[in-house]
Design a protein around this motif. Structure first.
Motif, short mmCIF file in Angstrom:
data_model
loop_
_atom_site.label_atom_id
_atom_site.label_comp_id
_atom_site.label_asym_id
_atom_site.label_seq_id
_atom_site.Cartn_x
_atom_site.Cartn_y
_atom_site.Cartn_z
N ASP A 11 -49.33 15.52 -96.62
CA ASP A 11 -49.14 16.86 -96.07
C ASP A 11 -48.41 17.77 -97.07
O ASP A 11 -47.31 17.46 -97.50
N THR A 50 -49.85 23.63 -91.13
CA THR A 50 -50.26 22.27 -90.78
C THR A 50 -51.27 22.17 -89.62
O THR A 50 -52.33 21.58 -89.80
N TRP A 54 -55.05 21.00 -90.82
CA TRP A 54 -55.56 19.64 -90.55
C TRP A 54 -56.69 19.69 -89.53
O TRP A 54 -57.63 18.90 -89.59
N ASP A 218 -44.47 17.08 -97.09
CA ASP A 218 -44.21 18.45 -96.62
C ASP A 218 -42.72 18.64 -96.33
O ASP A 218 -42.11 19.62 -96.74
N ASP A 277 -53.19 19.47 -96.84
CA ASP A 277 -53.69 20.52 -95.93
C ASP A 277 -53.38 21.92 -96.46
O ASP A 277 -53.95 22.90 -96.01
N HIS A 278 -52.46 22.02 -97.40
CA HIS A 278 -52.08 23.29 -98.04
C HIS A 278 -51.20 22.93 -99.21
O HIS A 278 -50.79 21.78 -99.34
ZN ZN Z 1 -48.91 20.76 -93.61
#
Ligand code: ZN
Length: 534
Positions: A11, A50, A54, A218, A277-278
């Motif tokens: 993440d 998030t 996702w 993350d 996811d980023h």
């Molecule tokens: Zn995330």
């Protein structure tokens, strides 16, 4: 072989952190995986957050179509305005787990957000973002919790999930030197438990696709960015700063060891996709968006007495919700409900003539955008980098529940929704915030070796996974199978196949009812501790 395909989620992972770690020898397995496969930046969705990101990865659909824009949704109900935590019931599109299932394949799915309550997939699922007390009921099938508990000595739901008393205390206490160290150690233990659960299921109940999400990346990057980013890390660190950086490196070293073991178990014929996811970067200032709206006549703060009187029953949900009710809804025409969204909602017209009428809407929104883009710091530099309208960012079946405007700030950070005496303030410490570009690493049969692509979309990951598993791609997926990742001969002998549009399966009989009020309160508390809420 214990899996045909692997999806390893990191993440928030970004190459600006991973590349130096690979150079320094902290992540040798990831380095080898890239050398023997392909890498690309991975463009996230708007907002680069998030839950929507996702969900797009899991469905191959954009937020305007899957309907997830934020952790929470603001709703007008009979009883007034409500914030509700999103769950899998709100995901309006079919997931890849379900696409596998109806094609006769199985999946192990560990720690992905927006998967609670679990739907009926053939395989095993432990949803992410579930308060730990509810984990037993959240697992699919129901017996999974007891099996994991018996088989994995480290299994500790309080640490794996969201025990507020552990995590909030650690995060709030991040002013003290020891707290940072304890929090990083907690995340190392958490990831080890998710890893052990994956390892157990891969050996005992191998699935066609094993998907496991490590979300501590993350969290570490949020609170420990200044220790992780080599560019801003102190040139002459104190003993404590060096210790914290070493612990951060140890976290990534552990992730790399887990990756190595998972790859070894899957065998060299497995397809491997590692993705975030980023991306991530530094944030150095705070923009008080609701205060700006207040000072420009769009938002009116309510007085404290009326808040207590009107909403005493919901104040238990935490400070963030109290802040939310500190707005005088009768007089407010535009507001931001959550920092995580960076989004502005324009009050729709009401029966008694309040709000913004349909006729006024376009002009009202245009003027609001222009005024916001004109906001500058003391040096005259604009603070807001870009604003998307809902039509630009969220075209699709669920656009009507998306924010009217979504802001991207010049430092990439999240807005504050709180009242403030100033509109813009430097942060006391540089922390981490999301960026649009995440990572994708792919290796396995047919995938070109040593390839670096400039950018793919997070929407391309679902078609890629389906293709690697030999499945047809539903024609309504919005991403494309990234053919550039594969050898031309492989594509010729394994042509991309398409099938009819997706079908979202009905909720599973006997599954828990989604997020109940107590869970809402716990999740909101967690979001607040992470800085997504105030
Ligand atoms: Zn995330």
């Amino acid at each position: 072989m214990s899996a045909k395909a692997l999806l390893i989620g990191l993440d928030g992972a970004t190459f600006s952190i991973l590349d130096p770690l690979m150079e320094e020898g902290v992540m040798p397995c990831l380095k080898d995986l890239i050398a023997g496969g392909a890498r690309s930046e991975l463009a996230s969705v708007i907002p680069a957050l998030t839950p929507p990101a996702w969900t797009s990865l899991m469905t191959g659909r954009s937020p305007g179509n899957h309907g997830i824009f934020d952790f929470l949704r603001f709703e007008l109900r009979a009883g007034g305005r409500q914030l509700r935590v999103m769950d899998s019931e709100d995901v309006a599109c079919e997931t890849i787990w379900s696409m596998l299932g109806r094609n006769g394949l199985t999946a192990t799915v560990l720690n992905f957000p927006m998967t609670f309550p679990a739907r009926d997939i053939p395989g095993n699922m432990v949803p992410g973002w579930v308060p730990w007390k509810h984990l037993r009921l959240a697992c699919h099938p129901k017996t999974l919790y007891e099996r994991l508990k018996a088989a994995v000595p480290e299994f500790n739901p309080r640490e794996m999930c969201m025990d507020m008393s552990l995590e909030e205390r650690a995060l709030e206490g991040c002013h003290g030197e020891e707290d940072y160290e304890n929090l990083i150690k907690l995340h190392i233990r958490r990831e080890r438990q998710w890893f052990k659960a994956a390892k157990y299921l891969m050996s005992e109940e191998p699935a066609d696709l094993t998907a496991v999400l490590f979300d501590g990346v993350d969290k570490l990057q949020h609170f420990a960015w200044r220790f992780l980013d080599r560019v801003i890390f102190s040139a002459s660190p104190s003993a404590w700063e060096s210790r914290v950086r070493q612990l951060c490196l140890e976290y990534f070293r552990e992730i790399d060891r887990f990756l190595a073991e998972i790859l070894a178990m899957a065998g060299k014929d497995a397809s491997v996709v590692v993705t975030s996811d980023h991306g991530f970067g530094a944030t150095t200032e705070v923009f008080y968006l609701n205060e700006w709206l207040h000072q420009h006549g769009y938002l009116v703060w309510a007085d404290a007495a009326s808040i207590e009187q009107k909403h005493s029953e919901t104040l238990g949900l935490g400070t963030m919700v109290r802040r939310f009710y500190e707005i005088d809804w009768e007089k407010t025409t535009a507001y931001c409900p959550t920092p995580s969204s960076n989004g502005i909602f324009i009050t729709p017209p009401t029966a008694d003539g309040k709000g913004v009428s349909v006729e006024r809407y376009e002009g009202f929104r245009r003027e609001l955008m222009e005024r916001l883009l004109g906001f500058s710091d003391v040096k005259g530099e604009p603070v807001i980098h870009r604003i998307w309208t809902r039509e630009e960012a969220f075209a699709g079946a669920h656009m009507a529940s998306a924010p009217d405007l979504t802001l991207s700030l010049r430092d990439g950070g999240l807005v504050s929704i709180l009242p403030s005496d100033v509109l813009l303030k430097p942060r006391t410490e540089t922390t981490g915030a999301h960026r649009p570009n995440g990572v994708l690493v792919a290796a396995g049969p047919g995938i070109r070796r040593g390839l670096a692509l400039p950018s793919l979309s997070i929407l391309d990951v679902a078609p890629l996974l389906l293709y690697t598993l030999g499945l047809p791609i539903p024609e309504d997926l919005e991403g494309r199978m990234p053919e550039g990742l594969f050898e031309p001969e492989y594509l010729l002998s394994h042509p991309v196949r398409f099938e009819a549009p997706t079908k979202r399966p009905a909720a599973m009989a006997g599954s828990p009812d989604g997020i109940n009020p107590q869970m809402q309160a716990e999740v909101i508390g967690q979001l607040r501790a992470l800085g997504y809420m105030e």
